[in-house]
Design a protein around this motif. Structure first.
Motif, PDB file in Angstrom:
ATOM      1  N   ALA A 172       0.830  -1.203   0.000  1.00  0.00           N
ATOM      2  CA  ALA A 172       0.000   0.000   0.000  1.00  0.00           C
ATOM      3  C   ALA A 172       0.865   1.253   0.000  1.00  0.00           C
ATOM      4  O   ALA A 172       0.531   2.253  -0.634  1.00  0.00           O
ATOM      5  CB  ALA A 172      -0.937   0.001   1.208  1.00  0.00           C
ATOM      6  N   GLY A 173       2.007   1.205   0.680  1.00  0.00           N
ATOM      7  CA  GLY A 173       2.888   2.361   0.756  1.00  0.00           C
ATOM      8  C   GLY A 173       3.795   2.540  -0.441  1.00  0.00           C
ATOM      9  O   GLY A 173       4.276   3.645  -0.697  1.00  0.00           O
ATOM     10  N   THR A 174       4.032   1.460  -1.197  1.00  0.00           N
ATOM     11  CA  THR A 174       4.978   1.542  -2.315  1.00  0.00           C
ATOM     12  C   THR A 174       4.334   1.404  -3.680  1.00  0.00           C
ATOM     13  O   THR A 174       4.982   1.666  -4.690  1.00  0.00           O
ATOM     14  CB  THR A 174       6.037   0.423  -2.200  1.00  0.00           C
ATOM     15  OG1 THR A 174       5.379  -0.854  -2.308  1.00  0.00           O
ATOM     16  CG2 THR A 174       6.807   0.511  -0.893  1.00  0.00           C
ATOM     17  N   GLY A 175       3.096   0.955  -3.722  1.00  0.00           N
ATOM     18  CA  GLY A 175       2.438   0.727  -5.001  1.00  0.00           C
ATOM     19  C   GLY A 175       2.757  -0.635  -5.601  1.00  0.00           C
ATOM     20  O   GLY A 175       2.315  -0.958  -6.696  1.00  0.00           O
ATOM     21  N   ALA A 176       3.531  -1.451  -4.890  1.00  0.00           N
ATOM     22  CA  ALA A 176       3.856  -2.800  -5.365  1.00  0.00           C
ATOM     23  C   ALA A 176       2.628  -3.696  -5.236  1.00  0.00           C
ATOM     24  O   ALA A 176       1.670  -3.368  -4.534  1.00  0.00           O
ATOM     25  CB  ALA A 176       5.023  -3.376  -4.561  1.00  0.00           C
ATOM     26  N   GLU A 177       2.665  -4.820  -5.922  1.00  0.00           N
ATOM     27  CA  GLU A 177       1.568  -5.785  -5.877  1.00  0.00           C
ATOM     28  C   GLU A 177       1.989  -7.019  -5.087  1.00  0.00           C
ATOM     29  O   GLU A 177       3.085  -7.541  -5.301  1.00  0.00           O
ATOM     30  CB  GLU A 177       1.184  -6.219  -7.295  1.00  0.00           C
ATOM     31  CG  GLU A 177       0.527  -5.137  -8.120  1.00  0.00           C
ATOM     32  CD  GLU A 177      -0.871  -4.809  -7.632  1.00  0.00           C
ATOM     33  OE1 GLU A 177      -1.594  -5.728  -7.197  1.00  0.00           O
ATOM     34  OE2 GLU A 177      -1.242  -3.627  -7.680  1.00  0.00           O
ATOM     35  N   PRO A 178       1.119  -7.518  -4.203  1.00  0.00           N
ATOM     36  CA  PRO A 178       1.446  -8.773  -3.510  1.00  0.00           C
ATOM     37  C   PRO A 178       1.309  -9.943  -4.481  1.00  0.00           C
ATOM     38  O   PRO A 178       0.715  -9.796  -5.562  1.00  0.00           O
ATOM     39  CB  PRO A 178       0.393  -8.857  -2.407  1.00  0.00           C
ATOM     40  CG  PRO A 178      -0.762  -8.079  -2.934  1.00  0.00           C
ATOM     41  CD  PRO A 178      -0.170  -6.988  -3.800  1.00  0.00           C
TER      42      PRO A 178
END
Length: 146
Positions: free
Chosen positions: A119-125
Motif C-alpha cells: 500500500a505504501g509503495t504501489g507494489a503488488e502482492p
C-alpha cells in the motif's frame, strides 16, 4: 553479478522455520534441498528461516506466486503433508496485535506486513499464496528433523 529477473510470472519458494526447534526446521531443510536442483528460471528458492520481515521486503520485488514451506501442526500423523491455499485478500493483522512482532512472524503476519508495504509503495502482492506444510512430530529444542 545480479541478473535481471526472467520475464513473465515468477514464483518464490520460501522455506521458513526455526532449525533449533526440531521439526520446525522442515521448511528450511526443504529449501536447502530444493536449491541443490536445477529449477526453471522463473522459480527462486530461498531459506528464510525466522526472517519474516526479510521475506515481506523480498516479495516487493514482484512475484506471481509465493509457496511457503513450513511445519504445520493440524493434528494429523507426523509427516503428513498439506497444501493450503492462502486467501491473499484476507491478510490483515488481528485487532490489538502489533503489525510487527519479531517473535511472532507467522505467515499471516508476514502477509499482513506485505500488504502494508504494498500500500505504501504501489507494489503488488503475489496473486497466489500456497503453504506446503508438514505435520511435525516434535518442535522441542534440538537440531535436525525427526
Amino acid at each position: 553479478m545480479n541478473l535481471p529477473p526472467p520475464p513473465g510470472p515468477r514464483t518464490l519458494v520460501a522455506g521458513i522455520g526455526n532449525v533449533f526447534l526440531g521439526d520446525d526446521g522442515f521448511g528450511v531443510e526443504t529449501a536447502c534441498r530444493l536449491a541443490e536442483h536445477d529449477l526453471p528460471a522463473h522459480i527462486e528458492v530461498v531459506d528464510i528461516g525466522v526472517r519474516g520481515v526479510h521475506l515481506a521486503y523480498q516479495l516487493l520485488d514482484g512475484y506471481d506466486t509465493l509457496v511457503l514451506v513450513d511445519a504445520t501442526a493440524r493434528g494429523e500423523a507426523p509427516g503428513t503433508l498439506y497444501v493450503i491455499e492462502h486467501d491473499v485478500g484476507g491478510a490483515s493483522p488481528s485487532p490489538g496485535t502489533p503489525a510487527l512482532d519479531g517473535h511472532r512472524m507467522t505467515p499471516d503476519t508476514v502477509l499482513a506486513l506485505l500488504c502494508t508495504l504494498c500500500a505504501g509503495t504501489g507494489a503488488e502482492p503475489p496473486r497466489r499464496v500456497l503453504v506446503v506444510g508438514c505435520e511435525p512430530a516434535s518442535v522441542d529444542e534440538g537440531i535436525g528433523l525427526s
